[in-house]
Design an enzyme around this catalytic site. Structure first.
Site, PDB file in Angstrom:
ATOM      1  CB  THR A  76      15.893  94.522  96.793  1.00  0.00           C
ATOM      2  OG1 THR A  76      16.399  95.717  96.203  1.00  0.00           O
ATOM      3  CG2 THR A  76      14.380  94.718  96.929  1.00  0.00           C
ATOM      4  CE1 TYR A 132      13.190  93.177  92.156  1.00  0.00           C
ATOM      5  CE2 TYR A 132      14.123  95.158  93.146  1.00  0.00           C
ATOM      6  CZ  TYR A 132      14.191  93.803  92.885  1.00  0.00           C
ATOM      7  OH  TYR A 132      15.253  93.073  93.367  1.00  0.00           O
TER       8      TYR A 132
END
Ligand code: UDP
Length: 324
Positions: free
Chosen positions: A117, A141
Site C-alpha cells: 500500500t 496498518y
C-alpha cells in the site's frame, strides 16, 4: 496449466485479479475466510474456506497441488481501526503473512505477489512518490505492511523466495463487465461512500478535512481502477515466472483529484445531488498522495486503461446502483 494460490481471492482487489487470472487460463485456488469476501466473487476458481491464522490449514491447503506462485491479498484494511486496535492488525496482517511464507517454504512455491500500500510511505516528502521514497508509515496498518515487505526481502536473500510488493494507491471502480465491486462493511472509502449517500443508504457524505493545503482545501488522491490493478498483478506474476527480479512497485496513475472534484464528477454521473457535511480531518490523512507510476510502466509494460476518473466513477456507480 499453471496453478496459483490466492489468499483473499473473494475480496475486492483479489476477486478482480482472480477473474483476470482465469481469463488468462491459470488454474486458481482461492484461500479465504469469507470474513469480508463473498463466495460468489470467486467465480469458477476453486475455493478453500480457511483462515491464515491457522498455520496448519494454510499449510494443508497450499500442499494440495504444486503451485507456481502465490498472490497474497488477504488483509484487514481500515486505517482508523488499526490505530484503535493495533494488535488486530499485527495478528491479521503480519502474523498471517509469516504463516503463509512458512507454508510456502515447505513447498516448491517460491514466487509471491504481495498486496502492499501507499501507506508504507507515511507523510510524503516528495510528490510524486517514487519507490525509493523512505518508508515511514504513520499507522499500524501501514507499519504491518512495511514489515511484511522487509520480511520478504530477507526471505528472498536467505531462501530464494522471489516477491513483488505492489503498493496500491487508491483502489476504486468495479469490473466493467459487472458482477464484482466494492462492498466493505463498514465502508470507509470515498467513492463508495459518495454513491451510498446518493442512493440514500447513508444519510450524507462526510467530507473529512477542508483545510488541507490544496487548491480547494480537500485532500488529493491518486485513484486507480481495480481492473488496472488486476492486470498489474497478472503482469507481475508473468514477470516473476519468467525469472524477473522482484521488488516494490507503485500502482497508481500519477494524476490526482480532490475530494470535492471526485464528488462533483460523481454527482454528474449519478445524475443527482449528494447530501454532504463537512467534518474535521481524519487522523493520519495526508494532504496529497500521488504515485510515480514510471517503474510499473517500464518493468511490467503496464498502462492503466480504465483509470480515467469518469470510467472509475461510471463502473462504481453501475455496481452500487445495482446495474453492475
Ligand atoms: N474521505 C472523505 N469522506 C469519506 C471517505 C473518505 O472525505 O467518507 C476522504 C479521506 O479523508 C481521503 C480521501 O477521501 O482524503 C480518500 O479516502 P479513502 O478512505 O477512500 O482512501 P485513503 O486515501 O484514506 O486510503
Amino acid at each position: 496449466m499453471t496453478s496459483v494460490f490466492v489468499t483473499g481471492g473473494a475480496g475486492y482487489v483479489g476477486s478482480h485479479t482472480v477473474r483476470a487470472l482465469r481469463r488468462r487460463g491459470y488454474d486458481v485456488t482461492v484461500f479465504d475466510n469469507l470474513s469480508s469476501g463473498r463466495r460468489t466473487f470467486v467465480g469458477d476458481a476453486r475455493l478453500i474456506v480457511g483462515d491464515l491464522r491457522d498455520r496448519d490449514a494454510v499449510r494443508t491447503a497450499l500442499a494440495v497441488r504444486p503451485h507456481a506462485a502465490v498472490l497474497h491479498f488477504a488483509s484487514l484494511i481500515q486505517v482508523g481501526e488499526s490505530y484503535a486496535d493495533p494488535r488486530k492488525y499485527y495478528e491479521h496482517n503480519l502474523a498471517t503473512s509469516l504463516n503463509l511464507l512458512g507454508a510456502m517454504l515447505e513447498t516448491e512455491a517460491r514466487a509471491l505477489i504481495f498486496s502492499s500500500t501507499a501507506a508504507v510511505y507515511g507523510v510524503p516528502e516528495t510528490i510524486p512518490i517514487g519507490e525509493d521514497h523512505p518508508l515511514r508509515p504513520v499507522n499500524p496498518y501501514g507499519r504491518a505492511k512495511a514489515m511484511v515487505e522487509t520480511v520478504l526481502e530477507d526471505y528472498g536473500r536467505a531462501y530464494g523466495l522471489r516477491s513483488m510488493s505492489l503498493r496500491y494507491f487508491n483502489a476504486s471502480g468495479a469490473d466493467p463487465e459487472g458482477g464484482l465491486g466494492e462492498c466493505h462493511d463498514p465502508e470507509t472509502h470515498l467513492i463508495p461512500n459518495i454513491f451510498l449517500a446518493a442512493l440514500g443508504r447513508r444519510p450524507e457524505l462526510e467530507i473529512f478535512g477542508t483545510d488541507f493545503p490544496t487548491p480547494d482545501g480537500t485532500a488529493v488522491r491518486d485513484y486507480i481502477h481495480v481492473s488496472d490493478l488486476a492486470e498489474a498483478h497478472v503482469l507481475s506474476l508473468e514477470h516473476l515466472l519468467a525469472g524477473g527480479a522482484g521488488g516494490a512497485v507503485n500502482l497508481g496513475t500519477h494524476r490526482g483529484y480532490s475530494v470535492r472534484e471526485v464528488l462533483a464528477r460523481a454527482e454528474r454521473i449519478a445524475g443527482r445531488r449528494v447530501p454532504r457535511v463537512e467534518r474535521p480531518r481524519r487522523l493520519g490523512d495526508v494532504p496529497v498522495l500521488l504515485a510515480s507510476a514510471e517503474k510499473a510502466e517500464r518493468l511490467l509494460a503496464w498502462t492503466p486503461r480504465f483509470s480515467d476518473l469518469d470510467a472509475i466513477l461510471g463502473t462504481a456507480w453501475a455496481w452500487h446502483s445495482g446495474r453492475g
